[in-house]
Design a protein around this motif. Structure first.
Motif, PDB file in Angstrom:
ATOM      1  N   VAL A  71       4.639   5.601   2.171  1.00 26.98           N
ATOM      2  CA  VAL A  71       4.939   5.044   3.498  1.00 26.98           C
ATOM      3  C   VAL A  71       3.659   4.847   4.301  1.00 26.98           C
ATOM      4  O   VAL A  71       3.462   3.827   4.972  1.00 26.98           O
ATOM      5  CB  VAL A  71       5.921   5.967   4.248  1.00 26.98           C
ATOM      6  CG1 VAL A  71       6.041   5.554   5.705  1.00 26.98           C
ATOM      7  CG2 VAL A  71       7.281   5.937   3.575  1.00 26.98           C
ATOM      8  N   LEU A  72       2.755   5.813   4.227  1.00 26.28           N
ATOM      9  CA  LEU A  72       1.492   5.710   4.956  1.00 26.28           C
ATOM     10  C   LEU A  72       0.671   4.519   4.474  1.00 26.28           C
ATOM     11  O   LEU A  72       0.101   3.777   5.285  1.00 26.28           O
ATOM     12  CB  LEU A  72       0.701   7.013   4.778  1.00 26.28           C
ATOM     13  CG  LEU A  72      -0.687   7.043   5.450  1.00 26.28           C
ATOM     14  CD1 LEU A  72      -0.550   6.883   6.964  1.00 26.28           C
ATOM     15  CD2 LEU A  72      -1.412   8.338   5.107  1.00 26.28           C
ATOM     16  N   ALA A  73       0.600   4.316   3.153  1.00 27.04           N
ATOM     17  CA  ALA A  73      -0.170   3.201   2.611  1.00 27.04           C
ATOM     18  C   ALA A  73       0.388   1.862   3.077  1.00 27.04           C
ATOM     19  O   ALA A  73      -0.349   0.970   3.505  1.00 27.04           O
ATOM     20  CB  ALA A  73      -0.185   3.274   1.087  1.00 27.04           C
ATOM     21  N   SER A  74       1.718   1.711   3.003  1.00 27.46           N
ATOM     22  CA  SER A  74       2.317   0.445   3.450  1.00 27.46           C
ATOM     23  C   SER A  74       2.160   0.260   4.944  1.00 27.46           C
ATOM     24  O   SER A  74       1.939  -0.861   5.431  1.00 27.46           O
ATOM     25  CB  SER A  74       3.801   0.421   3.060  1.00 27.46           C
ATOM     26  OG  SER A  74       4.498   1.487   3.683  1.00 27.46           O
ATOM     27  N   CYS A 128      -2.381   5.285  -8.666  1.00 25.21           N
ATOM     28  CA  CYS A 128      -2.888   5.392  -7.291  1.00 25.21           C
ATOM     29  C   CYS A 128      -3.991   4.375  -7.037  1.00 25.21           C
ATOM     30  O   CYS A 128      -4.071   3.772  -5.956  1.00 25.21           O
ATOM     31  CB  CYS A 128      -3.400   6.810  -7.032  1.00 25.21           C
ATOM     32  SG  CYS A 128      -2.097   8.025  -6.793  1.00 25.21           S
ATOM     33  N   ALA A 129      -4.872   4.192  -8.038  1.00 22.43           N
ATOM     34  CA  ALA A 129      -5.940   3.197  -7.881  1.00 22.43           C
ATOM     35  C   ALA A 129      -5.363   1.793  -7.713  1.00 22.43           C
ATOM     36  O   ALA A 129      -5.830   1.012  -6.865  1.00 22.43           O
ATOM     37  CB  ALA A 129      -6.870   3.250  -9.093  1.00 22.43           C
ATOM     38  N   ALA A 130      -4.329   1.482  -8.507  1.00 17.70           N
ATOM     39  CA  ALA A 130      -3.686   0.171  -8.356  1.00 17.70           C
ATOM     40  C   ALA A 130      -3.063   0.032  -6.971  1.00 17.70           C
ATOM     41  O   ALA A 130      -3.146  -1.029  -6.338  1.00 17.70           O
ATOM     42  CB  ALA A 130      -2.621  -0.006  -9.438  1.00 17.70           C
ATOM     43  N   GLY A 131      -2.438   1.113  -6.481  1.00 22.30           N
ATOM     44  CA  GLY A 131      -1.862   1.069  -5.143  1.00 22.30           C
ATOM     45  C   GLY A 131      -2.913   0.875  -4.073  1.00 22.30           C
ATOM     46  O   GLY A 131      -2.695   0.152  -3.093  1.00 22.30           O
ATOM     47  N   ILE A 132      -4.079   1.510  -4.259  1.00 21.21           N
ATOM     48  CA  ILE A 132      -5.161   1.346  -3.276  1.00 21.21           C
ATOM     49  C   ILE A 132      -5.672  -0.088  -3.291  1.00 21.21           C
ATOM     50  O   ILE A 132      -5.954  -0.675  -2.240  1.00 21.21           O
ATOM     51  CB  ILE A 132      -6.295   2.342  -3.593  1.00 21.21           C
ATOM     52  CG1 ILE A 132      -5.812   3.767  -3.306  1.00 21.21           C
ATOM     53  CG2 ILE A 132      -7.538   2.027  -2.764  1.00 21.21           C
ATOM     54  CD1 ILE A 132      -6.772   4.838  -3.777  1.00 21.21           C
ATOM     55  N   VAL A 133      -5.777  -0.692  -4.489  1.00 21.18           N
ATOM     56  CA  VAL A 133      -6.205  -2.098  -4.584  1.00 21.18           C
ATOM     57  C   VAL A 133      -5.205  -3.009  -3.878  1.00 21.18           C
ATOM     58  O   VAL A 133      -5.579  -3.907  -3.117  1.00 21.18           O
ATOM     59  CB  VAL A 133      -6.362  -2.509  -6.064  1.00 21.18           C
ATOM     60  CG1 VAL A 133      -6.579  -4.013  -6.178  1.00 21.18           C
ATOM     61  CG2 VAL A 133      -7.528  -1.770  -6.693  1.00 21.18           C
ATOM     62  N   VAL A 134      -3.904  -2.772  -4.136  1.00 25.59           N
ATOM     63  CA  VAL A 134      -2.883  -3.579  -3.465  1.00 25.59           C
ATOM     64  C   VAL A 134      -2.958  -3.393  -1.952  1.00 25.59           C
ATOM     65  O   VAL A 134      -2.866  -4.348  -1.182  1.00 25.59           O
ATOM     66  CB  VAL A 134      -1.480  -3.214  -3.994  1.00 25.59           C
ATOM     67  CG1 VAL A 134      -0.403  -3.931  -3.197  1.00 25.59           C
ATOM     68  CG2 VAL A 134      -1.361  -3.577  -5.468  1.00 25.59           C
ATOM     69  N   GLU A 160       3.369  -1.894  -3.395  1.00 22.82           N
ATOM     70  CA  GLU A 160       2.478  -0.870  -2.836  1.00 22.82           C
ATOM     71  C   GLU A 160       3.145   0.514  -2.841  1.00 22.82           C
ATOM     72  O   GLU A 160       2.536   1.513  -3.236  1.00 22.82           O
ATOM     73  CB  GLU A 160       2.117  -1.276  -1.413  1.00 22.82           C
ATOM     74  CG  GLU A 160       0.897  -0.606  -0.865  1.00 22.82           C
ATOM     75  CD  GLU A 160       0.487  -1.226   0.444  1.00 22.82           C
ATOM     76  OE1 GLU A 160       0.020  -0.472   1.316  1.00 22.82           O
ATOM     77  OE2 GLU A 160       0.644  -2.452   0.607  1.00 22.82           O
ATOM     78  N   ILE A 161       4.387   0.565  -2.402  1.00 21.81           N
ATOM     79  CA  ILE A 161       5.111   1.844  -2.361  1.00 21.81           C
ATOM     80  C   ILE A 161       5.293   2.401  -3.772  1.00 21.81           C
ATOM     81  O   ILE A 161       5.112   3.595  -4.024  1.00 21.81           O
ATOM     82  CB  ILE A 161       6.461   1.665  -1.644  1.00 21.81           C
ATOM     83  CG1 ILE A 161       6.230   1.441  -0.144  1.00 21.81           C
ATOM     84  CG2 ILE A 161       7.361   2.872  -1.862  1.00 21.81           C
ATOM     85  CD1 ILE A 161       7.477   1.062   0.609  1.00 21.81           C
ATOM     86  N   LEU A 162       5.621   1.530  -4.724  1.00 25.41           N
ATOM     87  CA  LEU A 162       5.845   1.990  -6.085  1.00 25.41           C
ATOM     88  C   LEU A 162       4.563   2.518  -6.723  1.00 25.41           C
ATOM     89  O   LEU A 162       4.562   3.580  -7.351  1.00 25.41           O
ATOM     90  CB  LEU A 162       6.422   0.849  -6.931  1.00 25.41           C
ATOM     91  CG  LEU A 162       7.910   0.550  -6.739  1.00 25.41           C
ATOM     92  CD1 LEU A 162       8.316  -0.680  -7.513  1.00 25.41           C
ATOM     93  CD2 LEU A 162       8.758   1.751  -7.168  1.00 25.41           C
ATOM     94  N   THR A 163       3.467   1.768  -6.580  1.00 22.81           N
ATOM     95  CA  THR A 163       2.230   2.194  -7.241  1.00 22.81           C
ATOM     96  C   THR A 163       1.672   3.480  -6.636  1.00 22.81           C
ATOM     97  O   THR A 163       1.356   4.427  -7.356  1.00 22.81           O
ATOM     98  CB  THR A 163       1.177   1.083  -7.164  1.00 22.81           C
ATOM     99  OG1 THR A 163       1.064   0.622  -5.801  1.00 22.81           O
ATOM    100  CG2 THR A 163       1.543  -0.081  -8.058  1.00 22.81           C
ATOM    101  N   VAL A 164       1.575   3.516  -5.306  1.00 19.47           N
ATOM    102  CA  VAL A 164       1.067   4.733  -4.664  1.00 19.47           C
ATOM    103  C   VAL A 164       2.037   5.885  -4.870  1.00 19.47           C
ATOM    104  O   VAL A 164       1.642   7.019  -5.195  1.00 19.47           O
ATOM    105  CB  VAL A 164       0.816   4.484  -3.168  1.00 19.47           C
ATOM    106  CG1 VAL A 164       0.412   5.771  -2.472  1.00 19.47           C
ATOM    107  CG2 VAL A 164      -0.270   3.440  -2.979  1.00 19.47           C
TER     108      VAL A 164
END
Length: 630
Positions: free
Chosen positions: A46-49, A136-142, A162-166
């Protein structure tokens, strides 16, 4: 929960446990690890999105009802689920606490089951942490690129990725760590003396080496690092599915059945994802196009009329000249992997239109590029839709001819579907000059446009000729087609009729996609010093991709004595202009950022052609485009 308490009571009494009771303990450990993973992963996702949406700015909140109204509720629910799972993990931890302090004495089968679960956990611990780090790295890239890509149309898909990867990355890390800790703390008689199996790192490393080699090889071959990011992302997805499928310890026939069912579900998910990516496109660049400043264009300098019976448009320049901008080979992918390439292509078109300030824009083919190996999509309608959206904002008269890639045989939509799309669009959008009525000849779209003086006399004729795509027949596989005899006959008949009506030869200009043999002959004549070939501008950096069969179109032009210039595209590195036997044969500079390997980094071939008609005179000028440094 009640059955788990009974197992705990048996443990406290020191009774031997059978393998089903040992399974309940294993499930308790896994559920506790899953609860802890969700408790950590959901808030982080949630924080990343949320950070991505904040970086995208207020424009997204204003444009997207999903973000403004639904998103806060969905994020609140996810955070609430995280808190609930934390409570579940805590409750299971309290139930498992007595088991950690007691030495278990299971039956032989129970000890063997425990050993299998423990060894599966040991073998998957390090790969699981690596998978978590990669996810997590893929989520950070997204999350890093998402602010530039978030649009009302794409917000749900991007935030879901983003939610799925992170979330999966953080959750996998926590789950691996908690499970590993729990299995290490529980002491079981009959299991400690069993030597652990060798950890299987080899296949794990080989899997990722192959994927990274594919990504690196494709990126080097096409000299485009962002285009094939989908390969490691898909590998990450497939590896996660593989871990999920093999998460069961296959101790009894029922376990094998469940594993098979998981495998079927994973195969269905993979097929659905592949189909969604290949068959669908992305309207993700629409907000970027919307944000461009379109007030810089000069409009209403040309009157446009349409004859619904003949399907012929008439242009009447109000200022004594007609400025025609030829754009060619846009090669819009319209998919998520090609977002940045497509954005650069539209930016190039925008800057060239702003520089040229045209009265008419003619796009000579290859608008779409539905080549799955490069764009991961078969949808050739999305590029047309994005172009229409862009041209709506430009608000200048425009038209086009088809290229060989626009209606590929394996594309999702055939020529009839695209034709209907454009026809329905042109009925309600006056800027697009697309005729409902066309001559009954071969090709996807053939028509001409009249250019009249203010006094009503005919000044010039612009022919839009379909050079078609690929030749037909068993011996013509992979070879380019050209103008057909009935198209040439229509060209002759039209010019003869106009000459008879006006009492003189009407000057004409031809726009098409694929060059004919005369373009190669003109280059050879120029290089040999033939006086019939006069250099105009530009140069060719690749062989002329003309059909092997001579169509006879150029001979018809010479016989009719009307056509002053022919403008083509197709060869992205060619921009030579030669006056050959009195006819200007012009390769336009192209836009392409994706089709040729390494073409995104080249600049000399990128641009357009500006044709200015002034009464009986005309001028041809090449425009070059240099991409901004940032």
């Amino acid at each position: 929960m009640q059955s788990f308490r009974s197992v705990r009571r048996r443990v406290q009494r020191g009774e031997a446990l059978n393998w089903r009771e040992m399974r309940k303990i294993v499930r308790g450990i896994r559920w506790m690890a899953t609860g802890a993973a969700c408790a950590v992963a959901l808030p982080l996702a949630v924080l990343a999105s949320h950070l991505s949406i904040c970086a995208a700015g207020k424009r997204l909140l204003q444009e997207s009802a999903l973000v403004a109204w639904i998103y806060p509720d969905v994020m609140g629910v996810l955070c609430g689920l995280g808190a609930l799972m934390l409570a579940v993990a805590g409750a299971l931890g309290l139930l498992l606490r007595p088991i950690w302090k007691t030495r278990l004495s299971p039956e032989e089968k129970g000890a063997r089951y425990w050993r299998m679960c423990r060894e599966k956990n040991r073998r998957g611990y390090e790969p699981g942490l690596c998978y978590a780090a990669a996810s997590c790295a893929a989520g950070i890239v997204v999350a890093w690129i998402a602010p530039e890509l978030l649009t009302p149309e794409a917000v749900f898909a991007l935030l879901a990725v983003e939610i799925l990867t992170v979330g999966l990355g953080a959750g996998a890390a926590v789950r691996c760590f908690v499970q590993h800790l729990c299995f290490a703390r529980v002491r079981v008689d009959g299991a400690e003396d069993l030597r652990p199996e060798k950890r299987r790192r080899r296949w794990f490393l080989l899997y990722w080496l192959v994927l990274l080699a594919l990504y690196a090889g494709a990126s080097v071959a096409f000299q485009n690092g962002t285009l094939f990011l989908f390969v490691p992302m898909a590998g990450l997805f497939l590896y996660g599915l593989g871990r999920w499928v093999n998460g069961w310890v296959r101790f009894c026939p029922w376990d094998r059945i469940l594993t098979a069912l998981r495998g079927l579900i994973a195969a269905a998910l993979t097929a659905a994802l592949a189909a969604a990516i290949v068959l669908s496109g992305s309207w993700i660049n629409n907000l970027y196009l919307y944000d461009l400043d379109y007030s810089v264009f000069s409009r209403d300098r040309t009157e446009v009329r349409y004859d619904a019976e003949t399907g012929v448009y008439t242009l009447v320049p109000r200022e004594g000249e007609l400025r025609i901008l030829q754009l060619t080979d846009l090669h819009i992918g319209g998919s998520l992997p090609t977002v940045f390439s497509d954005r650069k292509a539209f930016r190039a078109c925008y800057e060239l239109i702003r520089e040229a300030q045209p009265d008419l824009i003619v796009i000579t083919g290859d608008i779409a590029y539905p080549i799955p190996i490069e764009t991961f999509t078969l949808n050739n309608k999305v590029p047309f839709s994005q172009l229409r959206y862009f041209m709506d904002m430009v608000d200048l008269p425009w038209t086009f001819v088809y290229g060989n890639h626009d209606t590929e045989a394996y594309a999702r939509y055939d020529a009839d579907a695209i034709q209907q799309e454009y026809a329905s669009y042109a009925r309600v959008n006056r800027e697009m000059l697309f005729a409902d009525v066309q001559p009954d000849i071969y090709g996807r779209y053939n028509q001409y446009i009249r250019v009249e003086r203010p006094d009503g006399t005919l000044q010039d004729v612009l022919f839009l000729m379909d050079s078609n795509d690929y030749a037909q027949g068993p011996e013509a596989v992979g070879k380019y087609d050209s103008v057909h005899p009935d198209q040439i006959a229509w060209y002759r008949t039209t010019l003869s009729r106009l000459e008879k009506e006006n009492g003189r030869v009407i000057p004409s200009f031809v726009f098409m996609h694929i060059p004919f043999q005369a373009f190669a002959q003109a280059q050879a004549a120029l290089e040999s010093g033939d006086p019939e070939a006069q250099y105009l501008f530009g140069k060719n950096e690749e062989p002329v991709s003309a059909p092997e069969k001579e169509s006879g179109f150029f001979e018809a032009m010479l016989q009719m004595g009307s056509t002053r210039a022919v403008f083509v595209g197709h060869d992205h590195l060619n921009n030579l202009g030669v006056r050959y036997k009195g006819v200007d044969l012009v390769f336009s500079k192209s836009i392409d950022y994706i089709a040729y390997p390494g073409i995104a980094g080249r600049t000399g071939q990128r641009g357009a052609t500006l044709i200015t008609l002034r009464g009986d005179e005309y001028e041809i000028r090449q425009l070059s485009y240099q991409e901004p440094a940032n």
